[in-house]
Design an enzyme around this catalytic site. Structure first.
Site, mmCIF file in Angstrom:
data_model
loop_
_atom_site.group_PDB
_atom_site.id
_atom_site.type_symbol
_atom_site.label_atom_id
_atom_site.label_comp_id
_atom_site.label_asym_id
_atom_site.label_seq_id
_atom_site.Cartn_x
_atom_site.Cartn_y
_atom_site.Cartn_z
ATOM 1 N N SER A 1 0.781 -1.352 -0.036
ATOM 2 C CA SER A 1 0.062 -0.066 0.182
ATOM 3 C C SER A 1 0.897 1.424 0.119
ATOM 4 O O SER A 1 2.146 1.343 0.494
ATOM 5 C CB SER A 1 -0.786 0.047 1.319
ATOM 6 O OG SER A 1 -1.368 1.389 1.527
ATOM 7 N N TYR B 1 -2.773 -0.183 10.198
ATOM 8 C CA TYR B 1 -2.669 -0.593 8.854
ATOM 9 C C TYR B 1 -1.309 -0.046 8.120
ATOM 10 O O TYR B 1 -0.729 -0.739 7.304
ATOM 11 C CB TYR B 1 -3.944 0.088 8.045
ATOM 12 C CG TYR B 1 -4.159 -0.350 6.777
ATOM 13 C CD1 TYR B 1 -4.302 -1.407 6.470
ATOM 14 C CD2 TYR B 1 -3.894 0.599 5.563
ATOM 15 C CE1 TYR B 1 -4.647 -1.911 5.078
ATOM 16 C CE2 TYR B 1 -4.032 0.206 4.276
ATOM 17 C CZ TYR B 1 -4.248 -0.939 3.837
ATOM 18 O OH TYR B 1 -4.618 -1.475 2.623
HETATM 19 P P1 NAD Z 1 -11.872 -5.314 -0.072
HETATM 20 O O1 NAD Z 1 -12.478 -5.479 1.176
HETATM 21 O O2 NAD Z 1 -12.906 -5.287 -1.231
HETATM 22 O O3 NAD Z 1 -11.474 -6.960 -0.066
HETATM 23 C C1 NAD Z 1 -10.750 -7.548 1.071
HETATM 24 C C2 NAD Z 1 -11.214 -9.179 0.931
HETATM 25 O O4 NAD Z 1 -10.582 -10.028 2.021
HETATM 26 C C3 NAD Z 1 -12.735 -9.153 1.379
HETATM 27 O O5 NAD Z 1 -13.591 -10.140 0.514
HETATM 28 C C4 NAD Z 1 -12.794 -9.927 2.849
HETATM 29 O O6 NAD Z 1 -13.746 -10.711 2.957
HETATM 30 C C5 NAD Z 1 -11.603 -10.818 2.598
HETATM 31 N N1 NAD Z 1 -10.977 -11.048 3.945
HETATM 32 C C6 NAD Z 1 -10.932 -10.621 5.104
HETATM 33 N N2 NAD Z 1 -10.586 -10.884 6.258
HETATM 34 C C7 NAD Z 1 -10.176 -12.232 5.779
HETATM 35 C C8 NAD Z 1 -9.752 -13.353 6.330
HETATM 36 N N3 NAD Z 1 -9.291 -13.326 7.732
HETATM 37 N N4 NAD Z 1 -9.267 -14.518 5.359
HETATM 38 C C9 NAD Z 1 -9.757 -14.512 4.138
HETATM 39 N N5 NAD Z 1 -10.171 -13.540 3.649
HETATM 40 C C10 NAD Z 1 -10.415 -12.216 4.520
HETATM 41 O O7 NAD Z 1 -10.693 -4.634 -0.222
HETATM 42 P P2 NAD Z 1 -9.774 -4.158 -1.328
HETATM 43 O O8 NAD Z 1 -9.440 -3.043 -1.418
HETATM 44 O O9 NAD Z 1 -10.334 -5.048 -2.658
HETATM 45 O O10 NAD Z 1 -8.344 -5.369 -0.864
HETATM 46 C C11 NAD Z 1 -7.510 -6.104 -1.409
HETATM 47 C C12 NAD Z 1 -5.960 -5.751 -0.828
HETATM 48 O O11 NAD Z 1 -5.606 -4.570 -1.487
HETATM 49 C C13 NAD Z 1 -6.107 -5.523 0.649
HETATM 50 O O12 NAD Z 1 -4.626 -6.310 0.867
HETATM 51 C C14 NAD Z 1 -5.930 -4.152 0.787
HETATM 52 O O13 NAD Z 1 -5.401 -4.033 2.080
HETATM 53 C C15 NAD Z 1 -5.107 -3.812 -0.428
HETATM 54 N N6 NAD Z 1 -5.139 -2.280 -0.935
HETATM 55 C C16 NAD Z 1 -6.121 -1.741 -1.182
HETATM 56 C C17 NAD Z 1 -6.260 -0.418 -1.651
HETATM 57 C C18 NAD Z 1 -7.582 0.576 -2.036
HETATM 58 O O14 NAD Z 1 -7.459 1.406 -2.435
HETATM 59 N N7 NAD Z 1 -8.468 -0.370 -2.223
HETATM 60 C C19 NAD Z 1 -4.992 0.357 -1.540
HETATM 61 C C20 NAD Z 1 -3.856 -0.393 -1.390
HETATM 62 C C21 NAD Z 1 -3.927 -1.682 -0.732
#
Ligand code: NAD
Length: 281
Positions: free
Chosen positions: A164, A177
């Protein structure tokens, strides 16, 4: 979805954690277009299955599995099922992750007047902080312990972690985070070195700002108008907009393709519209 360029992963088995979510379901869909068999893992089994069914309907090979990335037992159960359905894992995408309001301060800057009136640094909940550290860091380490065992005798295998912008410079309000994602970038380098005598490469993608379930409450009010944080984010993103999930796919395909990146190991690619390059002036 149209891929930005073609790579051939025919018959490779790709395991994607967090594949019930927004970004990782797009990763799964994109990788299915390369001919790979995709195992979509999520604690939300229904979401993983819905996303897998969409891929299958579109002609891909995909299946959804219940998996809690914080439970070795649950990961091993999913692993067993994937071995029997698809075979051993070639590529692991560690996508499950997220934040928690209990580990978030209400204000960006501390002032003593806030004490007792709102959630300050001093009120952060230990369990909330642990939850965020565990989900992002342990939730990457544990699936790697299970699925990388499949990769040890392969000629070509890859692990992709999801870091991130917080890993470069922490964002205000979300210390747990930020720290956990810094740990992911660090762990990506550690794993790349540790596995460098095998054929497993380990790299990461650091997305900038993409609107998903995990951050929408911080970015938009209930009436869908942008929060002040959204204005700050877009003001700090030289390209002046949020990313679209599809814009992560080029970096992902590059990193998992041996033809494109066989000597690329231990890097973190920012995909951020220039956010990490901008000093704010
Ligand atoms: P999201 O919330 O749509 O997806 C995250 C998924 O992880 C969800 O489906 C959730 O059910 C699942 N999850 C949560 N706890 C879990 C567990 N214990 N075991 C298995 N699955 C679990 O969010 P996203 O934005 O698509 O995130 C995906 C990745 O990208 C994450 O690692 C997030 O930190 C990272 N990220 C997102 C952004 C952004 O801008 N959205 C930016 C940087 C990094």
């Amino acid at each position: 979805m149209k891929l930005p360029f073609e790579i051939d992963l025919k018959d490779k088995v790709v395991v994607v954690t967090g594949a019930g979510g927004v970004l990782c379901s797009i990763f799964a869909e994109a990788l299915s277009k390369t001919g790979a068999k995709i195992a979509l893992l999520d604690i939300n089994e229904e979401a993983a299955k819905i996303n897998a069914d969409k891929i299958a309907k579109d002609g891909g090979i995909a299946k959804g599995y219940a998996c809690n990335v914080l439970s070795r037992e649950s990961i091993e159960e999913a692993h067993k099922a994937i071995l029997s359905d698809f075979g051993s894992c070639d590529i692991l995408i560690n996508g499950a992750g997220g934040n928690n309001p209990k580990a978030t301060t209400d204000n960006e800057y501390f002032t003593p007047e806030d004490m007792g009136k709102m959630k300050t640094f001093f009120d952060l909940d230990k369990e909330g902080v642990e939850f965020v550290f565990n989900l992002n860091f342990l939730g990457t380490l544990l699936p790697t312990q299970v699925f990388a065992q499949d990769m040890l005798d392969k000629e070509d295998a890859s692990i992709i972690n999801v870091s991130s912008m917080n890993a470069y410079t922490p964002l205000t309000k979300i210390p747990a985070y930020s720290g956990a994602k810094a740990a992911i970038s660090n762990f990506t380098q550690w794993l790349a070195v540790h596995f460098s005598k095998t054929n497993i490469r380990c790299n990461a993608i650091a997305p900038g700002f993409f609107v998903t379930k995990q951050n929408e409450k911080l970015l938009f009010n209930e009436d869908k108008t942008p929060t002040p944080r959204t204005e700050k984010i877009l003001g700090s993103t030289p390209m002046g907009r949020f990313g679209k999930a599809e814009e992560l796919i080029g970096a992902l395909l590059f990193l998992v393709s041996k033809d494109a990146s066989s000597f690329v190991n231990g890097i973190v690619i920012p995909v951020d519209g220039g956010f990490s390059a901008y000093s704010g002036v």
